[in-house]
Design an enzyme around this catalytic site. Structure first.
Site, PDB file in Angstrom:
ATOM      1  N   ARG A  58       0.843  -1.202   0.000  1.00  0.00           N
ATOM      2  CA  ARG A  58       0.000   0.000   0.000  1.00  0.00           C
ATOM      3  C   ARG A  58       0.876   1.250   0.000  1.00  0.00           C
ATOM      4  NH1 ARG A  58      -1.572   1.330   4.699  1.00  0.00           N
ATOM      5  NH2 ARG A  58      -2.399  -0.716   5.264  1.00  0.00           N
ATOM      6  N   TYR A 110     -15.134  19.000 -14.243  1.00  0.00           N
ATOM      7  CA  TYR A 110     -15.624  17.622 -14.306  1.00  0.00           C
ATOM      8  C   TYR A 110     -16.659  17.401 -13.189  1.00  0.00           C
ATOM      9  CZ  TYR A 110     -15.512  12.542 -14.008  1.00  0.00           C
ATOM     10  OH  TYR A 110     -15.864  11.229 -13.957  1.00  0.00           O
ATOM     11  N   ASP A 182      -6.063  20.351 -13.508  1.00  0.00           N
ATOM     12  CA  ASP A 182      -6.465  19.039 -14.023  1.00  0.00           C
ATOM     13  C   ASP A 182      -6.145  19.032 -15.513  1.00  0.00           C
ATOM     14  OD1 ASP A 182      -7.833  16.908 -15.180  1.00  0.00           O
ATOM     15  OD2 ASP A 182      -9.526  17.028 -13.789  1.00  0.00           O
ATOM     16  N   LYS A 207      -8.237   8.241 -18.828  1.00  0.00           N
ATOM     17  CA  LYS A 207      -8.544   8.835 -20.119  1.00  0.00           C
ATOM     18  C   LYS A 207      -7.334   8.706 -21.064  1.00  0.00           C
ATOM     19  CE  LYS A 207     -12.203   9.727 -17.744  1.00  0.00           C
ATOM     20  NZ  LYS A 207     -12.360  10.965 -16.991  1.00  0.00           N
TER      21      LYS A 207
HETATM   22  C1  PLP Z   1     -12.652  11.349 -15.704  1.00  0.00           C
HETATM   23  C2  PLP Z   1     -12.159  12.618 -15.179  1.00  0.00           C
HETATM   24  C3  PLP Z   1     -11.837  12.768 -13.825  1.00  0.00           C
HETATM   25  C4  PLP Z   1     -12.052  11.655 -12.814  1.00  0.00           C
HETATM   26  O1  PLP Z   1     -11.225  10.572 -13.062  1.00  0.00           O
HETATM   27  P1  PLP Z   1     -11.593   9.060 -12.698  1.00  0.00           P
HETATM   28  O2  PLP Z   1     -10.405   8.310 -13.171  1.00  0.00           O
HETATM   29  O3  PLP Z   1     -12.855   8.725 -13.432  1.00  0.00           O
HETATM   30  O4  PLP Z   1     -11.784   9.004 -11.224  1.00  0.00           O
HETATM   31  C5  PLP Z   1     -11.319  13.979 -13.401  1.00  0.00           C
HETATM   32  N1  PLP Z   1     -11.155  15.011 -14.258  1.00  0.00           N
HETATM   33  C6  PLP Z   1     -11.469  14.916 -15.565  1.00  0.00           C
HETATM   34  C7  PLP Z   1     -11.259  16.091 -16.457  1.00  0.00           C
HETATM   35  C8  PLP Z   1     -11.985  13.723 -16.072  1.00  0.00           C
HETATM   36  O5  PLP Z   1     -12.310  13.642 -17.367  1.00  0.00           O
END
Ligand code: PLP
Length: 398
Positions: A58, A110, A182, A207
């Site tokens: 972990r 998001y 982000d 993504k």
């Molecule tokens: C999908 C997404 C998230 C969250 O990510 P997860 O892997 O689904 O927890 C955060 N920010 C953006 C811009 C996203 O497209």
């Protein structure tokens, strides 16, 4: 390779780096692919004598430690921490803050990020102001003595609005505030916020970094050792860490990031241009179009391309239904950033939790569709969109 060892900055070009950075052949066997290490515990040579920094998986695992160096290299960061999802990475970032702290957040984030802020963190006394971060004056006005962080996305989802990251970081530095970006939509192939002055970059590696719709993951990248230590503490204390196999898959995916992004951008631009001249389309949102309100900023901030997401407005729900029915290559699904083209309907899918007035203010109407343009042949994609738009015109005429 050691847990927490800072990743050296590399002078290689980005595409060489994604193939090679922190992915040297194995010192013992010569294997050119990273070793997958599944052990959860490690033999220690004596009291307080772990080997190579590993005690329990972990806290750290060799495959994850290697992935973290790979990820740090992408953003030209000193450090990275890998998490089990993008939202787990967000929770790691937000563990820096305390009751009473105030955070300025973008007003077009998001949906899951807003849900975490409003339905989880708000309970612990952290407060948020949602501001259009494209508007520097508005950001400046929102700063209070309790403000600790400016948190933003650029481009945003699904309206593809841009913020001037360098200008925001300058403003934040003068006030001693942290900036976290982000960077999921742009990826480090297009934009590297740390180089523009940000303190932390967040990714949902689910993504584009993963890119194949088969890994859930997230990451924080920073060159601030103190922040890195706090994120590493959060990984160990909370345990929202990725499995070694997901780490291994992600290292494999990253090697093709440049190639995939190049094609995503090429296809998306061609599609945006096609949609813009079609009379069934009311509006197209893509930073690569000269009609986009932040096109000049996009050219400066994302010099390698404008990303793989295109949003379009068909005018209403009936049009959207007729359009989606005709699609084959474009799969109707949530998520984005993978090799296959996807289409999503934010009104009923990703943005249901956003109040309707707010959606309409942003331009997120009942006629809005978001395309995550894949890496297929662009002629096939455009042909399919053309057929679907003809179906919309027929449906509306009848
Ligand atoms: C999908 C997404 C998230 C969250 O990510 P997860 O892997 O689904 O927890 C955060 N920010 C953006 C811009 C996203 O497209």
């Amino acid at each position: 390779m050691n847990a927490g060892k800072p990743s050296p900055k590399s002078s290689f070009g980005f595409t060489t780096k994604v193939v090679h950075h922190a992915q040297d052949a194995d010192a013992e066997t010569g294997a050119v692919v990273p070793t997958l290490s599944l052990a959860t515990t490690y033999k220690q040579d004596g009291i307080n004598q772990p080997r190579g920094g590993f005690e329990y998986a972990r806290a750290q695992n060799p495959t994850r430690a290697q992935l973290e160096q790979v990820l740090a290299g992408l953003e030209n960061a000193q450090f990275a921490n890998a998490f089990a999802s993008g939202l787990a990475a967000l929770a790691g970032l937000m563990s820096l803050f305390e009751p009473g702290d105030h955070i300025i957040a973008g007003d077009d984030l998001y949906g899951g990020t807003v849900r975490y802020f409003n339905q989880v963190l708000a309970k612990y006394g952290i407060t948020f102001s949602y501001i259009d971060t494209a508007n520097l004056n508005a950001v400046e006005r929102a700063i209070t003595p309790k403000t600790k962080l400016i948190y933003l996305e650029s481009p945003t989802n699904p309206m593809l609005r841009l913020s001037d990251i360098r200008a925001i970081c300058k403003l934040a530095k003068a006030r001693n505030l942290l900036v976290a970006v982000d960077n999921t939509f742009a990826t480090p192939y297009l934009q590297r916020p740390l180089e523009l002055g940000a303190d932390v970059v967040l990714h949902s590696s689910t993504k584009y970094l993963g890119g194949h719709s088969d890994i859930l993951g997230g990451a924080l990248m920073t060159s601030n050792a103190l922040l890195y230590e706090k994120f590493a503490f959060n990984q160990k204390a909370v345990g929202a860490v990725p499995s070694p196999f997901d780490c291994w898959l992600l290292m494999r995916s990253v090697k093709t990031l440049s190639l995939r992004m190049e094609r995503h951008c090429e296809n998306a631009l061609a599609i945006a241009q096609f949609l813009q001249q079609h009379e069934a389309v009311k509006k197209v949102y893509y930073p690569g179009l000269p009609t986009h309100p932040s096109h000049d900023l996009a050219k400066r901030q994302m010099p390698n391309g404008f990303g793989g997401i295109v949003s379009l407005d068909l005018g209403g729900r009936a049009e959207v239904e007729a359009f989606i029915k005709e699609l084959n290559i474009f799969t109707f699904a949530e998520s984005l950033g993978a090799v296959e083209s996807l289409v999503c309907y934010p009104w009923e899918m990703t943005h249901v939790a956003v109040p309707i007035e707010r959606r309409l203010q942003l331009g997120l109407t009942e006629g809005l569709i978001r395309l995550s343009v894949g890496i297929e042949d662009k002629s096939d994609l455009i042909n399919e969109l053309e057929q679907a738009l003809s179906a919309v015109q027929t449906a509306v005429a009848s």
